[in-house]
Scaffold this active site. Sequence first.
Site, PDB file in Angstrom:
ATOM      1  N   SER A  76       0.794  -1.239   0.000  1.00  0.00           N
ATOM      2  CA  SER A  76       0.000   0.000   0.000  1.00  0.00           C
ATOM      3  C   SER A  76       0.819   1.279   0.000  1.00  0.00           C
ATOM      4  O   SER A  76       0.263   2.353  -0.256  1.00  0.00           O
ATOM      5  CB  SER A  76      -0.901   0.030   1.229  1.00  0.00           C
ATOM      6  OG  SER A  76      -2.076  -0.658   0.962  1.00  0.00           O
ATOM      7  N   LYS A  79       0.531   3.477  -2.955  1.00  0.00           N
ATOM      8  CA  LYS A  79      -0.665   4.302  -3.220  1.00  0.00           C
ATOM      9  C   LYS A  79      -0.345   5.793  -3.201  1.00  0.00           C
ATOM     10  O   LYS A  79      -0.927   6.577  -3.941  1.00  0.00           O
ATOM     11  CB  LYS A  79      -1.737   4.001  -2.167  1.00  0.00           C
ATOM     12  CG  LYS A  79      -2.293   2.579  -2.267  1.00  0.00           C
ATOM     13  CD  LYS A  79      -3.134   2.217  -1.055  1.00  0.00           C
ATOM     14  CE  LYS A  79      -3.719   0.813  -1.212  1.00  0.00           C
ATOM     15  NZ  LYS A  79      -4.357   0.321   0.009  1.00  0.00           N
ATOM     16  N   TYR A 201      -2.644  -2.152 -10.484  1.00  0.00           N
ATOM     17  CA  TYR A 201      -2.678  -1.956  -9.029  1.00  0.00           C
ATOM     18  C   TYR A 201      -1.877  -3.062  -8.321  1.00  0.00           C
ATOM     19  O   TYR A 201      -1.059  -2.788  -7.440  1.00  0.00           O
ATOM     20  CB  TYR A 201      -4.131  -1.916  -8.536  1.00  0.00           C
ATOM     21  CG  TYR A 201      -4.233  -1.974  -7.033  1.00  0.00           C
ATOM     22  CD1 TYR A 201      -3.905  -0.865  -6.248  1.00  0.00           C
ATOM     23  CD2 TYR A 201      -4.618  -3.156  -6.385  1.00  0.00           C
ATOM     24  CE1 TYR A 201      -3.960  -0.936  -4.854  1.00  0.00           C
ATOM     25  CE2 TYR A 201      -4.672  -3.232  -5.004  1.00  0.00           C
ATOM     26  CZ  TYR A 201      -4.343  -2.118  -4.245  1.00  0.00           C
ATOM     27  OH  TYR A 201      -4.385  -2.199  -2.876  1.00  0.00           O
ATOM     28  N   TYR A 253      -4.923   4.200   7.779  1.00  0.00           N
ATOM     29  CA  TYR A 253      -6.265   3.573   7.799  1.00  0.00           C
ATOM     30  C   TYR A 253      -7.044   3.952   9.067  1.00  0.00           C
ATOM     31  O   TYR A 253      -7.056   5.105   9.443  1.00  0.00           O
ATOM     32  CB  TYR A 253      -6.171   2.052   7.664  1.00  0.00           C
ATOM     33  CG  TYR A 253      -5.169   1.594   6.650  1.00  0.00           C
ATOM     34  CD1 TYR A 253      -5.316   1.970   5.309  1.00  0.00           C
ATOM     35  CD2 TYR A 253      -4.084   0.810   6.998  1.00  0.00           C
ATOM     36  CE1 TYR A 253      -4.405   1.548   4.365  1.00  0.00           C
ATOM     37  CE2 TYR A 253      -3.167   0.386   6.050  1.00  0.00           C
ATOM     38  CZ  TYR A 253      -3.337   0.765   4.744  1.00  0.00           C
ATOM     39  OH  TYR A 253      -2.431   0.360   3.827  1.00  0.00           O
ATOM     40  N   VAL A 271       0.933  -3.695   3.970  1.00  0.00           N
ATOM     41  CA  VAL A 271       0.886  -5.003   4.619  1.00  0.00           C
ATOM     42  C   VAL A 271       2.188  -5.795   4.455  1.00  0.00           C
ATOM     43  O   VAL A 271       2.314  -6.894   4.977  1.00  0.00           O
ATOM     44  CB  VAL A 271      -0.332  -5.852   4.162  1.00  0.00           C
ATOM     45  CG1 VAL A 271      -1.632  -5.260   4.654  1.00  0.00           C
ATOM     46  CG2 VAL A 271      -0.339  -6.060   2.663  1.00  0.00           C
TER      47      VAL A 271
END
Length: 324
Positions: A76, A79, A201, A253, A271
């Site tokens: 992530s 991103k 992605y 998050y 992760v």
Amino acid sequence: MSNPENQEKIEINSSPLLKVINELHLKYKSLTEGTLANYIPELAKVNPDLFSICIVTVDGQIYEVGDSQQLFTIQSISKVFAYGLALEDHGRDYVLTRVGVEPTGEAFNAIILDEQSKRPYNPMVNAGAIATTSLIKGAGATERLNRLLDMFRRYIGHDVFVDISVFTSERSTGHRNRAMAHLMLNFGMINQNIEEALDLYFQQCAVMMNCRDLAVMAATLANRGANPITGEQAVDKRYIKDILSVMYTCGMYNFAGEWAYKIGIPAKSGVCGGIMAVVPHQMGIAVFSPPLDSRGNSVRGVKVCEELSQRLGLHLFDCSGSQI
Ligand code: GLN
């Protein structure tokens, strides 16, 4: 002492930053809580003991401890950078019509869209990141991937590669992400062929880096988008505030609020067990330790950043100053 090599070593080893990260590495090495991200089968095979901390300052000094050369997939953390590229490709106003900037308070893989606008909430959670990645320009899948890889190269100063095993592993098991992409297609939030958007992605998540690379990327964001080692402009500096704002409010998050309160600097986790944090105009910080807490953030990574922030006085709103 007359040997210049020795002198350099003594100087570097006595750096207060190096001393602090060495202490933190030693202190948190024994913390073995957390679990690997086993929902991506290849990530379950990672050695949970790997642990590194790296700081890169905006003037290009590098301080590192532990397994800082160990490669891992950035997951992530990608991103953040894909968002920057989408902003460069389309501008702020258009990107905002496709992806919001509101924290969700939900898990990173929650299947939710904003009720009214049907946009995903923000680019740091999976739904928003898939929508963001679908905005990357290019004539076909290869060109889009190459543009992403070239962007990462500018941030870290050398070529990057995709870990094919991790990519394939996620591609064949990522049904939840596939479901989100279908939902967004239904609401017209993704125009492109969704399998192609998902592939890109999954590929960006499987880009391989080490802890030092991650700290250089963070330092590049801290340095108005210019890589502090190579001097290359990795992203248009107009978009640094957009990127850092969403990192600050959404990067961790459903821990983002507590992170902002306690640690107080923009950050992004993945992760893989990586956390990248940015101290604007000062430094980039990276921690790598694969075991995760229930929110998908590295257990040791959170602890190290919390103590680093306290000891160095990094919280953006702290007025009491550094304790080293
Ligand atoms: N590739 C992972 C996923 O889509 C990234 C998630 C993460 O790092 N939080 O689930």
